[in-house]
Write a protein that holds these residues in place. Structure first.
Motif, PDB file in Angstrom:
ATOM      1  N   THR A  45       8.866 -17.110 -25.291  1.00  0.00           N
ATOM      2  CA  THR A  45       8.487 -16.440 -24.041  1.00  0.00           C
ATOM      3  C   THR A  45       7.605 -17.386 -23.223  1.00  0.00           C
ATOM      4  OG1 THR A  45       6.547 -15.439 -25.062  1.00  0.00           O
ATOM      5  CG2 THR A  45       8.563 -14.139 -25.066  1.00  0.00           C
ATOM      6  N   THR A  46       7.663 -17.241 -21.905  1.00  0.00           N
ATOM      7  CA  THR A  46       6.937 -18.153 -21.037  1.00  0.00           C
ATOM      8  C   THR A  46       6.797 -17.508 -19.663  1.00  0.00           C
ATOM      9  OG1 THR A  46       6.983 -20.417 -20.138  1.00  0.00           O
ATOM     10  CG2 THR A  46       9.099 -19.392 -20.478  1.00  0.00           C
ATOM     11  N   PHE A  48       7.674 -18.015 -15.298  1.00  0.00           N
ATOM     12  CA  PHE A  48       8.263 -18.775 -14.186  1.00  0.00           C
ATOM     13  C   PHE A  48       7.194 -19.025 -13.123  1.00  0.00           C
ATOM     14  CE2 PHE A  48      10.738 -18.622 -10.063  1.00  0.00           C
ATOM     15  CZ  PHE A  48      11.234 -19.913 -10.170  1.00  0.00           C
ATOM     16  N   LEU A  54       9.012 -14.669 -18.506  1.00  0.00           N
ATOM     17  CA  LEU A  54      10.391 -14.881 -18.957  1.00  0.00           C
ATOM     18  C   LEU A  54      10.419 -14.675 -20.467  1.00  0.00           C
ATOM     19  CD1 LEU A  54      11.037 -18.304 -17.145  1.00  0.00           C
ATOM     20  CD2 LEU A  54      11.960 -16.089 -16.430  1.00  0.00           C
ATOM     21  N   PRO A  57      13.096 -19.450 -21.515  1.00  0.00           N
ATOM     22  CA  PRO A  57      12.601 -20.269 -20.406  1.00  0.00           C
ATOM     23  C   PRO A  57      13.680 -20.746 -19.428  1.00  0.00           C
ATOM     24  CG  PRO A  57      12.694 -21.556 -22.412  1.00  0.00           C
ATOM     25  CD  PRO A  57      13.150 -20.183 -22.780  1.00  0.00           C
ATOM     26  N   VAL A  59      16.165 -20.385 -15.971  1.00  0.00           N
ATOM     27  CA  VAL A  59      16.287 -19.805 -14.632  1.00  0.00           C
ATOM     28  C   VAL A  59      17.554 -20.385 -14.010  1.00  0.00           C
ATOM     29  CG1 VAL A  59      15.142 -19.592 -12.383  1.00  0.00           C
ATOM     30  CG2 VAL A  59      13.757 -19.766 -14.467  1.00  0.00           C
ATOM     31  N   GLY A  80      16.104 -14.254 -19.075  1.00  0.00           N
ATOM     32  CA  GLY A  80      15.707 -15.259 -18.092  1.00  0.00           C
ATOM     33  C   GLY A  80      15.595 -14.665 -16.695  1.00  0.00           C
ATOM     34  N   ASN A 227      14.643  -9.155 -19.331  1.00  0.00           N
ATOM     35  CA  ASN A 227      13.499  -9.459 -18.479  1.00  0.00           C
ATOM     36  C   ASN A 227      13.392  -8.373 -17.417  1.00  0.00           C
ATOM     37  OD1 ASN A 227      11.350 -10.638 -17.249  1.00  0.00           O
ATOM     38  ND2 ASN A 227      12.458 -12.434 -16.499  1.00  0.00           N
ATOM     39  N   CYS A 350       8.265 -25.407 -13.180  1.00  0.00           N
ATOM     40  CA  CYS A 350       9.689 -25.281 -13.518  1.00  0.00           C
ATOM     41  C   CYS A 350      10.359 -26.638 -13.309  1.00  0.00           C
ATOM     42  CB  CYS A 350      10.326 -24.220 -12.611  1.00  0.00           C
ATOM     43  SG  CYS A 350      12.102 -24.048 -12.859  1.00  0.00           S
ATOM     44  N   HIS A 370       7.201 -25.240 -18.026  1.00  0.00           N
ATOM     45  CA  HIS A 370       7.160 -23.904 -18.639  1.00  0.00           C
ATOM     46  C   HIS A 370       8.547 -23.280 -18.635  1.00  0.00           C
ATOM     47  CE1 HIS A 370       2.992 -24.535 -17.399  1.00  0.00           C
ATOM     48  NE2 HIS A 370       2.668 -23.681 -18.353  1.00  0.00           N
ATOM     49  N   SER A 371       9.360 -23.684 -17.651  1.00  0.00           N
ATOM     50  CA  SER A 371      10.722 -23.137 -17.575  1.00  0.00           C
ATOM     51  C   SER A 371      11.646 -24.209 -17.019  1.00  0.00           C
ATOM     52  CB  SER A 371      10.760 -21.891 -16.691  1.00  0.00           C
ATOM     53  OG  SER A 371      10.529 -22.251 -15.347  1.00  0.00           O
TER      54      SER A 371
END
Ligand code: IMP
Length: 499
Positions: A45-46, A48, A54, A57, A59, A80, A227, A350, A370-371
């Motif tokens: 988990t992280t 955006f 998210l 990670p 997108v 996501g 999500n 990102c 992070h993403s």
């Protein structure tokens, strides 16, 4: 609040080569370390942006061959996020957002209500005029308190449409308190055998509504990893341009979760002014800004209030910016330096573009992301816009740069993204085909697999730990050749490997 950043193992690696050399995915590999981490147990988990979490990670890119509502729904269901592209009118883009938000209609926070004195024929006319397709209307008295609900059965059984809502409505209601969760609503509706659950505050005012079919879909679709926002609706983002305030209004009206100021170069006055305006006008809206590839650019965007920054100038698979304009920092170095600054502001980063294999994912996160935003990886799936094309005995789907000649000729938004006009139209992308990849879920699970085992090798149990522990070694061409299968003739393709 700026906090002092702790020194990390990778700092010396990047500091030693700063000013001389910028590296990308194939230039480096992560160093392995002592590990007590089992890949299937890592937490991926992280975030955006500051307030948009998210579960995984990933997108999907704001591109017209990648993210419309089908992709955004599938991305959010995978945990996501999809960013709806902006080669659409503001109305069309807002409609795409609405399709995602209403796919899982958890709590309806602003139900369409009617006054108890409206007649059934007036209400039927209103339904027709507004195009409402639903049949459940809470009924309010003059003090705006809930007094009943009109249901489909009430409409069906009303033979005299001149009757008032209060004469026809169902009044044997079961209600619940405003903070009722989706799961609690489901349990209550089953227990009470009710298909509608209005949420009412102490003053008798309606604050929300649950409909059984929606709630059942959410609860039984094993949606724990979706999500979703606090109302149980799928999260979705949308791309916007410079001074695109009218678009933002329309997107907010449909409850978009995050907007992304989507430009090829975000370190410019118009972008920074737009960001500041947005943060002033909509204090609770998360605004992510991109793209950039220099740490000074990151600081300017963060000082202007960015809730997330997007890194990538030139790494994209359809991108020709580095070749056409001669600019852009290779992605691993760009991510590292921008993330190093963003850490001071506690703002997520990102990494956008250039990912080709699942192994690039832990590298990007190890460098500080992070993403990851991906275009090519998700283009060609069932959920991406466009039809399957047959060519040379294979199946493909179209994938093109938002700065390709075709996209620029067709859409003002594409021209604006690349700061060109009809008088100076310089494409910075190509139009192509990408292999047809089947369902998005398969692509995602392959890539999540790579990330998980990468984290196991490094000994990182969480995304934050991978960001902190990720440490790099340069790799030569000989090293990269050794890394790929060699001295064999591959007779069976591996599902997670391509060259
Ligand atoms: P990919 O995942 O390597 O295919 O890269 C996707 C990313 O490339 C997008 O998220 C955009 O940031 C970027 N991009 C999209 N269209 C273009 C273009 O025409 N030129 C340059 N970059 C582009």
């Amino acid at each position: 609040m700026v906090s002092k950043r702790k020194s990390l193992p990778k700092d010396r690696f990047f500091e030693n080569i700063e000013d001389e050399l910028a590296l990308t995915f194939d230039d480096v590999r992560l160093r392995t370390g002592f590990s007590e981490v089992m890949p299937d147990a890592v937490d991926i988990t992280t975030f955006f942006s500051r307030n948009v979490p998210l579960q995984i990670p990933f997108v999907s890119a704001a591109m017209d061959t990648v993210t419309e509502h089908q992709m955004a729904i599938a991305m959010a269901k995978a945990g996501g996020l999809g960013i709806i592209h902006r080669n659409l009118t503001p109305e069309m883009q807002a409609k795409e957002v609405a399709r995602v938000k209403y796919h899982l209609n958890g709590k309806i926070t602003e139900p369409i209500c009617v006054n108890e004195t409206i007649t059934i024929s007036e209400l039927l006319q209103l339904k027709e005029q507004k195009g409402y397709t639903f049949h459940t209307f809470p009924v309010l008295n003059q003090k705006r308190q809930l007094v009943g609900v009109l249901t489909e059965t009430d409409f069906d059984c009303c033979i005299d449409p001149s009757r008032l809502a209060r004469e026809v409505m169902s009044t044997n209601l079961v209600t619940s308190h405003p903070r009722t969760t989706v799961q609690a609503a489901y349990d209550r509706m089953i227990q009470e055998r009710k298909k509608v659950l209005p949420l009412v505050n102490k003053q008798g005012h309606l604050t929300g509504l649950y409909i059984f079919s929606d709630v059942r879909r959410i609860v039984t679709e094993s949606s724990a990893h979706y999500n979703v926002d606090d109302n149980g609706q799928l999260r979705v983002g949308a791309a916007i341009g410079v001074n695109d305030f009218e678009r933002v209004e329309k997107l907010l009206d449909k409850r978009v979760d995050v907007v992304v100021i989507d430009t090829a170069h975000a370190d410019t006055k118009p972008v920074i002014d737009t960001l500041k305006q947005l943060k002033k006008r909509y204090t609770s809206l998360d605004v992510v800004v991109g793209n950039i590839s220099e740490k000074e650019s990151a600081r300017r965007l963060l000082d202007a209030g960015a809730d997330g920054i997007k890194i990538g100038q030139g790494p994209g698979s359809i991108c020709t910016t580095r070749i056409v304009a001669g600019v852009g920092t290779p992605q691993v170095t760009a991510v590292y330096w921008c993330a190093r600054v963003a850490d001071e502001y506690k703002v997520p980063v990102c990494a956008d573009g250039g990912l080709r294999n699942s192994g690039d994912i832990p590298i990007a996160i190890g460098a500080g992301a992070h993403s990851l935003m991906m275009g090519n990886m998700f283009a060609g799936t069932n959920e991406a816009p466009g039809e399957i094309v047959f060519l040379e005995g294979k199946q493909w789907k179209g994938y093109r740069g938002m700065g390709s000649e075709g996209a620029m000729q067709q859409h003002a938004a594409s021209r604006e993204r690349y700061r060109t006009g009809k008088s100076l139209l310089v494409p910075e992308g190509v139009e192509g085909l990408t292999p047809y990849k089947g369902p998005l879920a398969t692509v995602i699970s392959t890539n999540i697999g790579g990330l998980r085992i990468g984290m196991g090798y490094v000994g990182a149990a969480t995304i934050e730990e991978l960001r902190a522990k990720g440490n790099f070694q340069r790799i030569t061409n000989a090293g990269i050749n050794e890394s790929h299968p060699h001295d064999v003739r591959i007779v069976k393709d591996a599902p997670n490997y391509k060259r």
